[in-house]
Structures are given as C-alpha cells and as structure tokens.
Design an enzyme around this catalytic site. Structure first.
Site, mmCIF file in Angstrom:
data_model
loop_
_atom_site.group_PDB
_atom_site.id
_atom_site.type_symbol
_atom_site.label_atom_id
_atom_site.label_comp_id
_atom_site.label_asym_id
_atom_site.label_seq_id
_atom_site.Cartn_x
_atom_site.Cartn_y
_atom_site.Cartn_z
ATOM 1 N N CYS A 122 41.473 31.843 30.774
ATOM 2 C CA CYS A 122 42.818 32.560 31.145
ATOM 3 C C CYS A 122 42.743 33.502 32.280
ATOM 4 O O CYS A 122 43.622 33.199 33.183
ATOM 5 C CB CYS A 122 43.675 33.140 29.933
ATOM 6 S SG CYS A 122 45.491 33.557 30.234
ATOM 7 N N CYS A 123 41.807 34.214 32.276
ATOM 8 C CA CYS A 123 41.616 35.173 33.497
ATOM 9 C C CYS A 123 41.312 34.358 34.927
ATOM 10 O O CYS A 123 41.663 34.698 35.933
ATOM 11 C CB CYS A 123 40.398 36.143 33.023
ATOM 12 S SG CYS A 123 40.941 37.607 31.916
ATOM 13 N N CYS A 205 47.003 42.626 31.148
ATOM 14 C CA CYS A 205 48.004 41.705 30.730
ATOM 15 C C CYS A 205 48.473 42.434 29.290
ATOM 16 O O CYS A 205 47.845 42.787 28.403
ATOM 17 C CB CYS A 205 47.737 40.583 30.595
ATOM 18 S SG CYS A 205 47.357 39.689 32.329
ATOM 19 N N CYS A 208 46.717 41.210 26.142
ATOM 20 C CA CYS A 208 45.220 41.549 25.926
ATOM 21 C C CYS A 208 44.900 42.971 26.008
ATOM 22 O O CYS A 208 43.861 43.504 26.207
ATOM 23 C CB CYS A 208 44.364 40.755 26.886
ATOM 24 S SG CYS A 208 44.762 39.142 26.670
ATOM 25 N N CYS A 231 37.438 40.974 33.578
ATOM 26 C CA CYS A 231 38.329 39.713 33.687
ATOM 27 C C CYS A 231 37.642 38.771 34.672
ATOM 28 O O CYS A 231 38.212 37.539 34.753
ATOM 29 C CB CYS A 231 39.694 40.177 34.294
ATOM 30 S SG CYS A 231 39.655 41.150 35.897
#
Length: 235
Positions: A122-123, A205, A208, A231
């Site tokens: 995702c990062c 984010c 998280c 990240c």
C-alpha cells in the site's frame, strides 16, 4: 541557473559529500540557504504536513521553494487543512501529487483495506511511486527527518546522497530535538496540524496512525501492532 544545474550524478554526489562535511553542525536555516543558493528551482521539499516547522522555516529562508505533498487518499482531514493553510498563507509553491490509482481503483485491483493486509505494498503504491514522480524534475530534495525520530534515523546527515534516486538529500532538522522543535514553534507562532493536540506525535495516513501515550516513542503510533517502521520513502 545555479552552480548545480547540469551537473552529472557523479558531480552531484561529490557536491553532496563535500557539503556534508562542510555543513555538519550548521544551523538548519543555513543548510536551507545553502541549498536554495546552490540548487535554485532544482530544489524541492517533500512534506507530509506532519513536519510543519520545516515548511515554515523553508518558506522563511528559501522564499518560493517548491513543496510536494503526497495525497495518498487516506489522509486525515486535519492534514489536508494544514496543507491548504501553508499553500495559501506562506511563501511556498505547493504541488499535490496523487497515486496512479484512486483508493476505489486500488480496492478493485488488490481488494479492500490493502493497508491492513499488505501495508508495504500500500505504501509503495500510494507513497513511494508518487514520490518518485514528484522528485523526478529536481536535483535535490529536503526532508523533515530528525535523528531522534527512530533508531533507523539515528545517523542521518544534514546533507547526504540519495543513491537510490541519484539526488542530493537534505535533512536540515536532523540534529533537532523535540525541545528545539517546540522552541521554534513558540518563537515563530507556527501553525501546527491540529492532530498534535490530540496526541499524534507522528502523523501519517488515518488508518495506520494512532495517538501515542506518554513516554512512548514518537513513531510508536505508526503501523502500531506490526513490525513496520518506515513507509519506504527513506529506505
């Protein structure tokens, strides 16, 4: 045009290494002034709007500096509001960089809540790839990293070489302590992300990130409950 314009990667690296020696121990403002004079429009600051002191200092010392903000689609509303404030009321040229896919498009391709199942991917999709595009036109970039942030950052230099991207990387606040940050905020009435008042010491984010308890490491609220600590922007 600046002295750094048109330099080869090898020459830029040599410039970074020499500056790292010459500027070690220098004041953060002096590091930024050197960068502005050396790189001009080839200099950019990358901000998550959790490093408000750096944006404020850069606007004051390198007026008109380019600032890129990675809008992951998962930011807190307070973070977006902080971005809008600095874009409107300080002397920076702020540019928002988006991921290649919206959150909905990413969900359709990888399944919902990828940040829970594979936070590294995702990062990579929502932060790292957009940063690569955002930094592409520049020879040097500025970050808000500090040595006391985490053990993984304990030895970061004020000026160094980003071998992965072939760019000069500046960390003007590297030696600052939280007391230094707080003193600057008080002295200059810096507008902070409102999440600070809710206990968010390190802001990322929304899914998280959590507030930290008294005595916890500043980054303990990032990817809490997992082994993830970065990240990927700086590793």
């Amino acid at each position: 045009m600046t002295a750094a314009t048109g330099l080869t990667p090898e020459a830029l690296r040599a410039l970074a290494e020499q500056a790292g020696r010459d500027l070690e121990g220098a004041d953060a403002a002096d590091v930024l002034r050197w960068a502005g004079a050396t790189f001009g429009r080839d200099l950019v600051l990358a901000s998550s709007m959790g490093d408000e002191v750096l944006v404020h200092l850069a606007a004051a010392t390198v007026p008109g500096i380019d600032v890129i903000f990675l809008d992951t689609g998962y930011h807190f509303a307070e973070t977006l509001g902080t971005r809008d404030y600095y874009a409107q009321f300080t002397d920076v040229r702020l540019r928002t960089v988006l991921p290649l896919r919206t959150v909905a498009e990413q969900d359709a391709e990888h399944g919902p809540r990828l940040h829970e199942r594979d936070p590294n991917l995702c990062c990579a999709l929502r932060k790292v790839e957009p940063l690569e595009r955002g930094l592409a036109p520049y020879a040097a970039w500025v970050t808000g990293m500090r040595r006391e942030d985490a053990p993984t950052r304990a030895d970061i230099p004020l000026v160094g070489w980003d071998a992965r991207r072939g760019k000069v990387k500046l960390n003007p606040l590297a030696a600052w302590t939280q007391a230094d940050v707080d003193a600057y905020v008080d002295a200059h009435h810096v507008v902070l992300n409102p999440l600070r008042q809710a206990g968010y010491a390190s802001i990322g984010c929304e899914p998280c990130t959590r507030p930290v308890a008294a005595g916890e490491d500043a980054r303990a609220g990032r990817w809490s409950g997992t082994s993830k600590t970065e990240c990927g922007l700086h590793t």
